[in-house]
Write a protein that holds these residues in place. Structure first.
Motif, mmCIF file in Angstrom:
data_model
loop_
_atom_site.group_PDB
_atom_site.id
_atom_site.type_symbol
_atom_site.label_atom_id
_atom_site.label_comp_id
_atom_site.label_asym_id
_atom_site.label_seq_id
_atom_site.Cartn_x
_atom_site.Cartn_y
_atom_site.Cartn_z
ATOM 1 N N TRP A 115 0.753 1.526 -9.127
ATOM 2 C CA TRP A 115 -0.367 1.034 -8.702
ATOM 3 C C TRP A 115 -1.056 1.909 -7.473
ATOM 4 C CZ3 TRP A 115 -0.683 -4.983 -8.251
ATOM 5 C CH2 TRP A 115 -0.712 -5.413 -9.665
ATOM 6 N N GLN A 116 -1.992 2.040 -7.419
ATOM 7 C CA GLN A 116 -2.600 3.059 -6.342
ATOM 8 C C GLN A 116 -2.456 2.183 -5.062
ATOM 9 O OE1 GLN A 116 -6.538 3.552 -7.195
ATOM 10 N NE2 GLN A 116 -6.606 4.383 -9.013
ATOM 11 N N LEU A 117 -2.437 2.974 -3.859
ATOM 12 C CA LEU A 117 -2.363 2.352 -2.406
ATOM 13 C C LEU A 117 -3.308 0.948 -2.306
ATOM 14 C CD1 LEU A 117 -1.246 2.404 0.398
ATOM 15 C CD2 LEU A 117 -2.878 4.481 0.664
ATOM 16 N N ARG A 118 -4.244 1.317 -2.613
ATOM 17 C CA ARG A 118 -5.223 0.265 -2.280
ATOM 18 C C ARG A 118 -4.983 -1.133 -2.905
ATOM 19 N NH1 ARG A 118 -10.803 2.442 -5.258
ATOM 20 N NH2 ARG A 118 -9.735 2.831 -7.251
ATOM 21 N N PHE A 119 -4.097 -1.257 -3.990
ATOM 22 C CA PHE A 119 -3.790 -2.389 -4.786
ATOM 23 C C PHE A 119 -2.389 -2.900 -4.503
ATOM 24 C CE2 PHE A 119 -6.666 -0.284 -8.042
ATOM 25 C CZ PHE A 119 -7.671 -1.109 -7.744
ATOM 26 N N LEU A 120 -1.691 -2.087 -3.519
ATOM 27 C CA LEU A 120 -0.490 -2.494 -3.013
ATOM 28 C C LEU A 120 -0.151 -3.853 -2.248
ATOM 29 C CD1 LEU A 120 1.613 0.737 -2.186
ATOM 30 C CD2 LEU A 120 1.688 -0.654 -4.408
ATOM 31 N N PRO A 121 -1.351 -4.108 -1.361
ATOM 32 C CA PRO A 121 -1.353 -5.110 -0.583
ATOM 33 C C PRO A 121 -1.506 -6.404 -1.700
ATOM 34 C CG PRO A 121 -2.636 -3.847 0.533
ATOM 35 C CD PRO A 121 -2.239 -3.122 -0.781
ATOM 36 N N THR A 122 -2.187 -6.302 -2.746
ATOM 37 C CA THR A 122 -2.496 -7.285 -3.795
ATOM 38 C C THR A 122 -1.053 -7.496 -4.503
ATOM 39 O OG1 THR A 122 -4.745 -6.656 -4.361
ATOM 40 C CG2 THR A 122 -3.712 -7.991 -6.042
ATOM 41 N N LEU A 123 -0.600 -6.389 -4.771
ATOM 42 C CA LEU A 123 1.044 -6.541 -5.445
ATOM 43 C C LEU A 123 1.970 -7.297 -4.436
ATOM 44 C CD1 LEU A 123 3.267 -5.920 -7.380
ATOM 45 C CD2 LEU A 123 3.412 -3.742 -6.268
ATOM 46 N N ALA A 124 1.605 -7.224 -2.968
ATOM 47 C CA ALA A 124 2.706 -8.084 -2.311
ATOM 48 C C ALA A 124 2.154 -9.229 -2.212
ATOM 49 C CB ALA A 124 2.472 -7.326 -0.763
ATOM 50 N N MET A 125 1.134 -9.722 -2.272
ATOM 51 C CA MET A 125 0.408 -10.931 -2.444
ATOM 52 C C MET A 125 1.079 -11.660 -3.456
ATOM 53 S SD MET A 125 -3.186 -12.524 -2.740
ATOM 54 C CE MET A 125 -3.339 -11.828 -4.450
ATOM 55 N N LEU A 126 1.082 -10.945 -4.793
ATOM 56 C CA LEU A 126 1.514 -11.404 -5.989
ATOM 57 C C LEU A 126 3.070 -12.148 -5.823
ATOM 58 C CD1 LEU A 126 -0.666 -9.776 -8.504
ATOM 59 C CD2 LEU A 126 -0.895 -12.016 -7.909
ATOM 60 N N SER A 127 3.761 -10.824 -5.309
ATOM 61 C CA SER A 127 5.200 -11.068 -4.987
ATOM 62 C C SER A 127 5.601 -12.090 -4.500
ATOM 63 C CB SER A 127 5.813 -9.663 -4.686
ATOM 64 O OG SER A 127 5.470 -8.599 -5.678
ATOM 65 N N LEU A 128 5.171 -12.240 -3.307
ATOM 66 C CA LEU A 128 5.197 -13.318 -2.246
ATOM 67 C C LEU A 128 4.923 -14.614 -2.678
ATOM 68 C CD1 LEU A 128 4.207 -11.738 1.308
ATOM 69 C CD2 LEU A 128 6.443 -12.034 0.349
ATOM 70 N N THR A 129 3.875 -14.763 -3.396
ATOM 71 C CA THR A 129 3.239 -16.024 -4.041
ATOM 72 C C THR A 129 4.350 -16.464 -5.171
ATOM 73 O OG1 THR A 129 1.023 -15.348 -3.631
ATOM 74 C CG2 THR A 129 1.419 -17.162 -5.379
ATOM 75 N N VAL A 130 4.756 -15.589 -6.070
ATOM 76 C CA VAL A 130 5.978 -15.748 -6.908
ATOM 77 C C VAL A 130 6.797 -16.248 -6.440
ATOM 78 C CG1 VAL A 130 7.524 -14.771 -8.716
ATOM 79 C CG2 VAL A 130 5.120 -14.202 -8.773
ATOM 80 N N LEU A 131 7.503 -15.729 -5.178
ATOM 81 C CA LEU A 131 8.700 -16.056 -4.800
ATOM 82 C C LEU A 131 8.430 -17.291 -3.937
ATOM 83 C CD1 LEU A 131 11.518 -15.548 -3.648
ATOM 84 C CD2 LEU A 131 10.599 -13.933 -1.536
ATOM 85 N N GLU A 302 -6.626 6.320 -3.222
ATOM 86 C CA GLU A 302 -6.693 6.153 -4.798
ATOM 87 C C GLU A 302 -5.538 6.827 -5.645
ATOM 88 O OE1 GLU A 302 -11.283 6.025 -5.840
ATOM 89 O OE2 GLU A 302 -10.482 8.017 -5.430
ATOM 90 N N GLN A 303 -4.398 7.178 -4.893
ATOM 91 C CA GLN A 303 -3.145 7.779 -5.505
ATOM 92 C C GLN A 303 -2.037 6.684 -5.626
ATOM 93 O OE1 GLN A 303 -2.659 11.165 -2.499
ATOM 94 N NE2 GLN A 303 -2.336 12.247 -4.342
ATOM 95 N N SER A 304 -1.376 6.776 -6.609
ATOM 96 C CA SER A 304 0.062 6.085 -6.613
ATOM 97 C C SER A 304 0.833 6.542 -6.012
ATOM 98 C CB SER A 304 0.452 5.764 -8.176
ATOM 99 O OG SER A 304 0.524 7.062 -8.750
ATOM 100 N N VAL A 305 2.078 5.901 -5.757
ATOM 101 C CA VAL A 305 3.478 6.395 -5.151
ATOM 102 C C VAL A 305 4.106 7.661 -5.878
ATOM 103 C CG1 VAL A 305 5.969 5.748 -4.528
ATOM 104 C CG2 VAL A 305 4.225 4.121 -4.133
ATOM 105 N N VAL A 306 3.866 7.537 -7.230
ATOM 106 C CA VAL A 306 4.378 8.507 -8.101
ATOM 107 C C VAL A 306 3.668 9.781 -7.858
ATOM 108 C CG1 VAL A 306 4.795 9.450 -10.418
ATOM 109 C CG2 VAL A 306 5.310 6.921 -9.708
ATOM 110 N N SER A 307 2.430 9.791 -7.879
ATOM 111 C CA SER A 307 1.324 10.696 -7.794
ATOM 112 C C SER A 307 1.576 11.347 -6.448
ATOM 113 C CB SER A 307 -0.022 10.837 -8.229
ATOM 114 O OG SER A 307 -0.626 9.488 -7.134
ATOM 115 N N TRP A 308 1.838 10.572 -5.155
ATOM 116 C CA TRP A 308 1.824 11.030 -3.932
ATOM 117 C C TRP A 308 2.940 11.872 -3.635
ATOM 118 C CZ3 TRP A 308 4.213 8.604 0.514
ATOM 119 C CH2 TRP A 308 4.062 9.330 1.692
ATOM 120 N N LEU A 309 4.467 11.202 -4.381
ATOM 121 C CA LEU A 309 5.602 11.913 -4.130
ATOM 122 C C LEU A 309 5.826 13.211 -4.774
ATOM 123 C CD1 LEU A 309 7.822 8.824 -3.778
ATOM 124 C CD2 LEU A 309 6.883 10.060 -2.168
#
Length: 328
Positions: A115-131, A302-309
């Motif tokens: 996922w792109q950097l701008r969507f990582l907060p949404t990923l954190a929200m979904l992960s914490l909600t699932v937990l 607009e870059q993902s972790v993979v494309s940034w690394l």
């Protein structure tokens, strides 16, 4: 209540659904070629004859890498939320219950890297909600654990997220990029509000409505991404003419000892004799024009972790032939 009570009324004899799984990728592949051929049947047949299926499948697989985590996490959140809010089973609850914990964890890891950097907060929200919802479901009487996982942990993650992302957030606000600003600030702050039940009356309409919208919109979203994915190498061919050289820029469909077949960006197919070919060059894929320059220490939103690394290629000047100008 045991988890088996939620799935005991699961419908049977739905194996026929598995036969539908290959249909959607095949439809996407055909539509991608139809789009590239500018809706011309003869050009479509030419592309089908020469294009490798692996190149088409790669576009679908790369798109699936970032769509699947959203579907898995979203389905798990909605199903568990409906269960703890009403205590009743449904197709959404059964689907969420059939997602093992390791699948959810793998979805989080895949999303983190794709996922792109701008969507990582949404990923954190979904992960914490699932937990948080899982803890409420599995430990219904442990209020101390609720306080830690459902309240303290989301607040801590939100504070740390704001501290780390502050340079990108400030740049987005300074550029008046509303969409990026909201994506970087709202999700992690909302996580603490999503780890508990919702009122019983609107629970079904809320959870099942969102799930139905996801099921309907996801194929269109995947299709829109695949339609723009490159399937052929972009080449610039400099041809000898009577007066001055001419440059043909397009997608190389096929090439042999005598002839090269090029699909122009306007959809016109050209057959070029190799004895007229002076030179050719592989043009870079410029991709989409960035919508925002907001970044976190050089990591653009607009870059993902993979494309940034990944190691970036050294900057080179654009060959004039890729711009349609002959090279002396």
């Amino acid at each position: 209540m045991k988890s088996t009570a939620r799935v005991k009324d699961a419908p049977r004899n739905q194996e026929w659904l598995l036969t539908l799984l290959p249909i959607f990728p095949l439809v996407l592949l055909v539509m991608r070629l139809w789009y590239a051929s500018r809706q011309d049947t003869q050009t479509l047949l030419l592309l089908l004859q020469n294009i490798s299926p692996l190149g088409l499948l790669s576009a679908v697989l790369l798109t699936t890498l970032w769509v699947l985590p959203a579907l898995i996490l979203g389905g798990r959140v909605l199903g568990t939320l409906y269960w703890i809010s009403t205590g009743r089973s449904s197709w959404l609850v059964r689907a969420a219950e059939r997602l093992p914990g390791w699948v959810v964890a793998l979805a989080v890891v895949v999303g983190l890297f794709t996922w792109q950097l701008r969507f990582l907060p949404t990923l954190a929200m979904l992960s914490l909600t699932v937990l948080g919802l899982t803890v409420r479901d599995r430990f219904p009487r442990n209020e101390g654990l609720w306080a830690v996982v459902c309240y303290a942990l989301p607040v801590t993650v939100a504070v740390l997220s704001y501290i780390v992302l502050w340079p990108a957030i400030g740049t987005a606000f300074a550029a008046h990029d509303v969409a990026t600003s909201l994506l970087l600030t709202l999700p992690q702050g909302l996580a603490v509000l999503l780890t508990g039940p919702v009122p019983r009356v609107p629970a079904r309409g809320l959870t099942h409505g969102i799930a139905a919208a996801m099921a309907v919109l996801t194929p269109f979203l995947v299709g829109a991404v695949v339609m723009k994915a490159p399937i052929l190498p972009l080449m610039a061919l400099q041809l000898s003419e009577d007066e001055r050289p001419r440059v043909l820029v397009g997608y190389l469909v096929a090439s042999d000892d005598q002839m090269s077949t090029v699909l122009g960006r306007d959809g016109v197919v050209s057959f070029v004799r190799n004895d007229r070919l002076e030179s050719k060059v592989l043009c870079p894929d410029f991709g989409e024009v960035p919508r925002t320059w907001a970044n976190l220490y050089g990591w653009y939103v607009e870059q993902s972790v993979v494309s940034w690394l990944a190691p970036a290629p050294p900057p080179t000047p654009v060959d004039p032939r890729c711009q349609g100008r002959p090279k002396d």
